[in-house]
Scaffold this motif. Structure first.
Motif, short mmCIF file in Angstrom:
data_model
loop_
_atom_site.label_atom_id
_atom_site.label_comp_id
_atom_site.label_asym_id
_atom_site.label_seq_id
_atom_site.Cartn_x
_atom_site.Cartn_y
_atom_site.Cartn_z
N ASP A 127 10.72 1.66 -5.29
CA ASP A 127 11.34 0.41 -5.71
C ASP A 127 10.40 -0.78 -5.54
OD1 ASP A 127 13.57 1.78 -6.40
OD2 ASP A 127 14.71 1.31 -4.58
N LEU A 128 9.77 -0.85 -4.37
CA LEU A 128 8.91 -2.03 -4.12
C LEU A 128 7.56 -1.90 -4.81
CD1 LEU A 128 9.70 -2.69 -0.36
CD2 LEU A 128 10.66 -3.81 -2.37
N PHE A 129 6.82 -0.79 -4.56
CA PHE A 129 5.50 -0.65 -5.19
C PHE A 129 5.14 0.81 -5.20
CE2 PHE A 129 4.76 -0.84 -0.71
CZ PHE A 129 3.73 0.04 -0.47
N ASP A 130 4.18 1.16 -6.08
CA ASP A 130 3.65 2.50 -6.17
C ASP A 130 2.33 2.53 -5.42
OD1 ASP A 130 3.00 5.06 -6.73
OD2 ASP A 130 2.90 4.81 -8.91
N PHE A 131 2.31 3.31 -4.34
CA PHE A 131 1.11 3.32 -3.50
C PHE A 131 -0.12 3.80 -4.27
CE2 PHE A 131 -1.77 5.54 -0.61
CZ PHE A 131 -2.07 4.52 0.27
N ASP A 132 0.00 4.87 -5.03
CA ASP A 132 -1.16 5.38 -5.76
C ASP A 132 -1.68 4.37 -6.78
OD1 ASP A 132 -0.91 7.68 -4.32
OD2 ASP A 132 0.34 8.70 -5.83
N LEU A 133 -0.76 3.63 -7.40
CA LEU A 133 -1.20 2.65 -8.39
C LEU A 133 -1.78 1.40 -7.73
CD1 LEU A 133 -1.31 1.87 -11.38
CD2 LEU A 133 1.00 0.93 -11.15
N GLU A 134 -1.13 0.97 -6.63
CA GLU A 134 -1.59 -0.26 -6.00
C GLU A 134 -2.87 -0.06 -5.19
OE1 GLU A 134 -0.39 -3.16 -6.46
OE2 GLU A 134 1.38 -2.57 -7.61
#
Length: 373
Positions: A159-166
């Motif tokens: 929901d907050l952020f995508d770790f792999d993308l960020e």
């Protein structure tokens, strides 16, 4: 170089509060003692100075030398401080001049109220008792009063952020920085290696040039020494030859001078009159001066007579010459007058002849006219 300038120096120590110099009135057993660390990173020994890429590894000898210098600097500072304190103590205390010979200084009280002086320091016993204090108990943790309403929510994964993308741009930045840092270090090492090789080549060339210069200097010194030695030999030879010529000339002059010395000495003495004949001296000193005086007197009288005769003859000749010139002028005047008179008579005769001829012509012409008639 442009890439190196973009890489800045970052201080990795977390910020910390400056410790307070004044100690608290109570000890807190739960709190560790504060660490005395420098507040300015310019004076922090843990901060690396100079190049931050290449590691500064000092040899043991250099580290020992640095420690020795630091100890010597601290000792010098302590010694200067002690000297300054001693100098201030000496300056604060007034000094009395030293006594003259045969006298000594004594302590004299000059106050209005005298007091007894003693070598023993007065001692007084006093006692005190401090109250027993307990260490202050630790303060409880401060918990603020709860205000407002509690709310809750459910956050699902993603929901907050995508770790792999960020995390991808962060990893790109970290990898790029690491590669750039490694590339800069490799380039710097290569540059240092090239500089070292260039320095070695320069040292070899300079050593060769220095050896050549030293060889040339030695050769010049050797030639200069040889030249000076040859010049000294030539000067010695010329000097010896000159002395030999002077000796030969002096010997020849002495021989020539001594050969005619006796003859010249006797001639000079005879000429100066040290050796003379009495008859010759009588004739030369008495008879000849008298004879010359008489001759001069006689010649003076004859010259005077000759001068008088010459004056008379000159006057006579001048008078005769004047008379001859006057007679000559008179004769010339008479000849001129006679010539003028003869010319006048000739003119008159010619005029008479002309008049007679004219009269005859007229008479003849008149007779012819009468005959015609």
């Amino acid at each position: 170089m442009a890439q190196r300038s973009r890489v800045g120096y970052e201080f990795a120590q977390p910020p910390a509060a400056v410790p307070h110099k004044r100690r608290a009135p109570y000890r807190d057993p739960l709190m560790p003692p504060p660490m005395e660390s420098p507040a300015n990173i310019m004076f922090d020994k843990r901060v690396v100075r100079g190049n931050t890429y290449a590691a500064q590894v000092l040899p043991p000898s250099a580290q020992a030398e640095a420690e020795r210098r630091q100890i010597e600097a601290e000792q010098r500072a302590r010694r200067r401080e002690l000297e300054g304190q001693t100098r201030r103590d000496h300056l604060d205390i007034p000094r009395t001049p030293s006594p003259v010979d045969g006298r000594r200084h004594i302590d004299v009280q000059t106050e209005n109220y005298l007091e007894e002086l003693s070598d023993r320091v007065p001692e007084v016993e006093e006692a005190t008792q401090t109250e027993a204090f307990m260490d202050r108990p630790p303060s409880p943790l401060f918990i603020p009063t709860k205000t407002g309403l509690d709310k809750e929510t459910q956050i699902l994964p993603g929901d907050l952020f995508d770790f792999d993308l960020e995390v991808e741009p962060i990893l790109e930045v970290l990898v790029g920085k690491t590669l750039e840092q490694g590339l800069m270090e490799v380039l710097e090492e290569e540059e240092l290696e090239n500089i070292r090789k260039h320095q070695e080549e320069f040292e070899q060339i300079r050593n060769a040039e220095l050896a050549e210069v030293q060889r040339l200097e030695e050769e010049v010194k050797r030639k200069d020494a040889e030249k000076k030695r040859r010049l000294n030999q030539e000067r010695a030879r010329v000097k010896a030859e000159k002395e030999l010529r002077e000796k030969v000339a002096a010997r020849a002059f002495v021989s020539n001078y001594l050969t005619n010395l006796q003859k010249n000495a006797f001639s000079s003495l005879v000429h100066e009159g040290h050796f003379f004949d009495p008859l010759t001296a009588e004739v030369e000193e008495k008879f000849m001066p008298w004879l010359l005086g008489r001759v001069e007197t006689r010649l003076g009288a004859e010259n005077t007579a000759r001068a008088a005769a010459s004056d008379v003859l000159r006057h006579t000749i001048s008078v005769g010459l004047e008379r001859a010139l006057a007679a000559k002028a008179q004769r010339a005047e008479e000849a001129r007058l006679a010539a003028e008179k003869a010319a006048e008579e000739e003119r008159l005769r010619l005029e008479a002849e002309a008049a007679a001829a004219q009269a005859a012509a007229e008479a003849a012409a008149k007779g012819e006219g009468e005959d015609d008639e």
